[in-house]
Design a protein around this motif. Structure first.
Motif, PDB file in Angstrom:
ATOM      1  N   SER A 174      38.451  43.467  35.762  1.00 56.66           N
ATOM      2  CA  SER A 174      39.375  42.861  36.737  1.00 56.66           C
ATOM      3  C   SER A 174      40.377  42.014  35.500  1.00 56.66           C
ATOM      4  O   SER A 174      39.892  40.921  35.475  1.00 56.66           O
TER       5      SER A 174
ATOM      6  N   TYR B 225      33.733  52.601  46.596  1.00 49.13           N
ATOM      7  CA  TYR B 225      34.350  52.624  48.010  1.00 49.13           C
ATOM      8  C   TYR B 225      33.736  53.792  48.707  1.00 49.13           C
ATOM      9  O   TYR B 225      34.543  54.389  49.539  1.00 49.13           O
TER      10      TYR B 225
ATOM     11  N   ASN C  30      42.600  46.215  38.167  1.00 47.16           N
ATOM     12  CA  ASN C  30      41.509  47.132  37.878  1.00 47.16           C
ATOM     13  C   ASN C  30      41.962  48.261  36.993  1.00 47.16           C
ATOM     14  O   ASN C  30      41.135  48.986  36.812  1.00 47.16           O
TER      15      ASN C  30
ATOM     16  N   PHE D 175      32.978  45.266  50.258  1.00 48.78           N
ATOM     17  CA  PHE D 175      34.021  44.587  49.552  1.00 48.78           C
ATOM     18  C   PHE D 175      34.878  43.546  50.610  1.00 48.78           C
ATOM     19  O   PHE D 175      35.364  42.377  50.344  1.00 48.78           O
TER      20      PHE D 175
ATOM     21  N   TYR E  91      35.382  33.658  46.115  1.00 49.98           N
ATOM     22  CA  TYR E  91      36.415  34.862  45.950  1.00 49.98           C
ATOM     23  C   TYR E  91      37.987  34.155  46.395  1.00 49.98           C
ATOM     24  O   TYR E  91      38.216  34.437  47.382  1.00 49.98           O
TER      25      TYR E  91
ATOM     26  N   GLU F 120      33.150  47.775  36.063  1.00 42.83           N
ATOM     27  CA  GLU F 120      34.663  47.635  36.238  1.00 42.83           C
ATOM     28  C   GLU F 120      35.297  46.635  35.636  1.00 42.83           C
ATOM     29  O   GLU F 120      34.380  45.490  34.974  1.00 42.83           O
TER      30      GLU F 120
ATOM     31  N   TYR G 164      33.125  36.576  40.806  1.00 41.73           N
ATOM     32  CA  TYR G 164      32.730  37.883  40.714  1.00 41.73           C
ATOM     33  C   TYR G 164      31.000  37.981  40.584  1.00 41.73           C
ATOM     34  O   TYR G 164      30.440  38.877  40.463  1.00 41.73           O
TER      35      TYR G 164
ATOM     36  N   GLY H  97      46.728  41.906  46.109  1.00 39.03           N
ATOM     37  CA  GLY H  97      45.386  42.109  45.973  1.00 39.03           C
ATOM     38  C   GLY H  97      44.945  42.160  44.511  1.00 39.03           C
ATOM     39  O   GLY H  97      43.869  42.098  44.180  1.00 39.03           O
ATOM     40  N   SER H  98      45.715  42.087  43.507  1.00 36.31           N
ATOM     41  CA  SER H  98      45.556  42.458  42.113  1.00 36.31           C
ATOM     42  C   SER H  98      45.007  43.463  41.770  1.00 36.31           C
ATOM     43  O   SER H  98      44.051  43.579  40.835  1.00 36.31           O
TER      44      SER H  98
HETATM   45  N1  TRP Z   1      41.423  43.970  42.738  1.00 40.21           N
HETATM   46  C1  TRP Z   1      40.702  42.753  43.135  1.00 40.21           C
HETATM   47  C2  TRP Z   1      39.863  42.021  41.803  1.00 40.21           C
HETATM   48  O1  TRP Z   1      39.792  42.686  40.763  1.00 40.21           O
HETATM   49  C3  TRP Z   1      39.610  43.080  44.000  1.00 40.21           C
HETATM   50  C4  TRP Z   1      38.249  43.774  43.410  1.00 40.21           C
HETATM   51  C5  TRP Z   1      38.218  45.224  43.159  1.00 40.21           C
HETATM   52  C6  TRP Z   1      36.995  43.160  43.190  1.00 40.21           C
HETATM   53  N2  TRP Z   1      37.024  45.378  42.742  1.00 40.21           N
HETATM   54  C7  TRP Z   1      35.998  44.382  42.956  1.00 40.21           C
HETATM   55  C8  TRP Z   1      36.462  41.879  43.732  1.00 40.21           C
HETATM   56  C9  TRP Z   1      34.794  43.982  42.591  1.00 40.21           C
HETATM   57  C10 TRP Z   1      35.206  41.869  43.373  1.00 40.21           C
HETATM   58  C11 TRP Z   1      34.397  42.865  42.982  1.00 40.21           C
HETATM   59  O2  TRP Z   1      39.571  40.846  42.117  1.00 40.21           O
END
Ligand code: TRP
Length: 325
Positions: A287, A40, A171, A48, A57, A285, A211, A166-167
């Protein structure tokens, strides 16, 4: 924006030491990884925002629909005269429907406390909210929601209710997620509440598309991490030689984001060499996706009891209301 905490900006002449240490540690691992909180920067935050508007999404749109459809029930859970604390509040956009609903159905809140990592932005948002909600004390606090919260002077003996949409909880890995909820538990205290947005397990194709969108915005968002590392840490990633991949890992109940080398590559970061085999990935990442059962278990681990789970008719996304023991 409901993005996790942004790290402060830096340039190559004065590299952020924590950023550098984290990147070197991640790339030295096997498998290689990078910490998602560095997504970020200014460009990443813009990308984002764009992700949240993509047709694939679904979480942002469905969560907003649940807030709208259940506004009265959510306001009754918050209760009259409560203090609402939003963790990682960004532009506070998602709180508006709650602030409106509380005003309409249960009477004014005692205060709204937005917490965010970015101080100047927080003040701008607070000023705007004070204009739009005259009489509502808006008491912003600067901070990272993964750290213990220092609350401002609040009206005494008021119920406190946390808000974490936002869930973003997804993460974090299972242990870290429980730890984050535990800090919220400590902030609201026994008898306090938490309203948590959490994405639900569904078919892999829907999850992977969310994603890995057709327009390539999520790919750009993922690769921007390498662009940032090149710029701020003097690295030489050939950014467009790393392919974005979203993989649904059903066993671990998470969508993983990866950056995959197209061919054997050598990259230098602050003078250190990292070799990539063809097809080797950097895991950037996770999710995590939840079921009602795993949400109940997560809440319990952090000292909460879930009172209600609201979902959309297709059970794609959940908003859980829980009480701190
Ligand atoms: N927390 C949300 C999710 O996991 C938003 C998000 C965080 C997200 N990082 C991301 C969405 C990377 C897309 C790509 O969905």
């Amino acid at each position: 924006m409901s993005a996790p905490a942004a790290a402060p900006a830096a340039d190559a002449s004065a590299p952020d030491q924590t950023f550098l240490t984290d990147v070197l540690a991640g790339l030295s691992g096997d498998p290689k990884s990078l910490p998602c909180k560095y997504f970020y920067d200014a460009a990443g935050s813009r990308l984002f925002e764009a992700i949240t508007a993509l047709p694939e999404y679904y979480p942002t749109r469905i969560e907003a629909a649940i807030f709208r459809d259940q506004a009265e029930a959510i306001a009754r859970f918050v209760g009259p005269g409560a203090v609402l604390i939003e963790f990682g509040s960004g532009n506070s956009e998602k709180s508006r429907v709650l602030l409106d609903a509380c005003g309409e159905y249960v009477g004014a809140l005692a205060a709204y406390v937005p917490q965010d990592i970015s101080g100047p932005f927080l003040e701008t948002v607070a000023r705007r909210l004070r204009n739009e909600y005259p009489g509502l004390p808006v008491l912003p606090i600067i901070g990272d929601f993964t750290q213990p919260v220092t609350l401002p002077d609040l009206p005494p003996h008021r119920r406190r209710v946390g808000f974490f949409p936002g869930s973003t909880i997804g993460n974090f890995g299972p242990g870290a997620a429980a730890k984050v909820l535990r800090t919220f538990h400590d902030a609201v205290g026994p008898g306090g509440g938490l309203i948590l947005g959490a994405d639900l397990i569904k078919d892999g194709a829907t999850l992977e598309a969310a994603y890995d969108d057709a327009a390539g915005v999520t790919a750009q968002f993922n690769r921007n991490l390498l662009t940032r590392i090149n710029r701020e840490l003097g690295a030489d990633f050939p950014v467009d030689r790393f392919r974005h991949e979203a993989r649904w890992n059903a066993e671990q109940s998470r969508v993983e984001m990866h950056l995959v080398a197209d061919a054997p590559r050598t990259v230098t970061v602050a003078g250190r060499r990292f070799d990539f085999a063809e097809g080797e990935s950097i895991h950037t990442e996770n999710s995590y996706k939840f079921s009602r059962e795993t949400l109940h278990a997560l809440a319990a681990e952090a000292g909460f009891t879930i009172e209600t789970i609201w979902t959309d008719p297709r059970e794609q996304f959940a908003v859980a209301a829980m009480t701190a023991e």
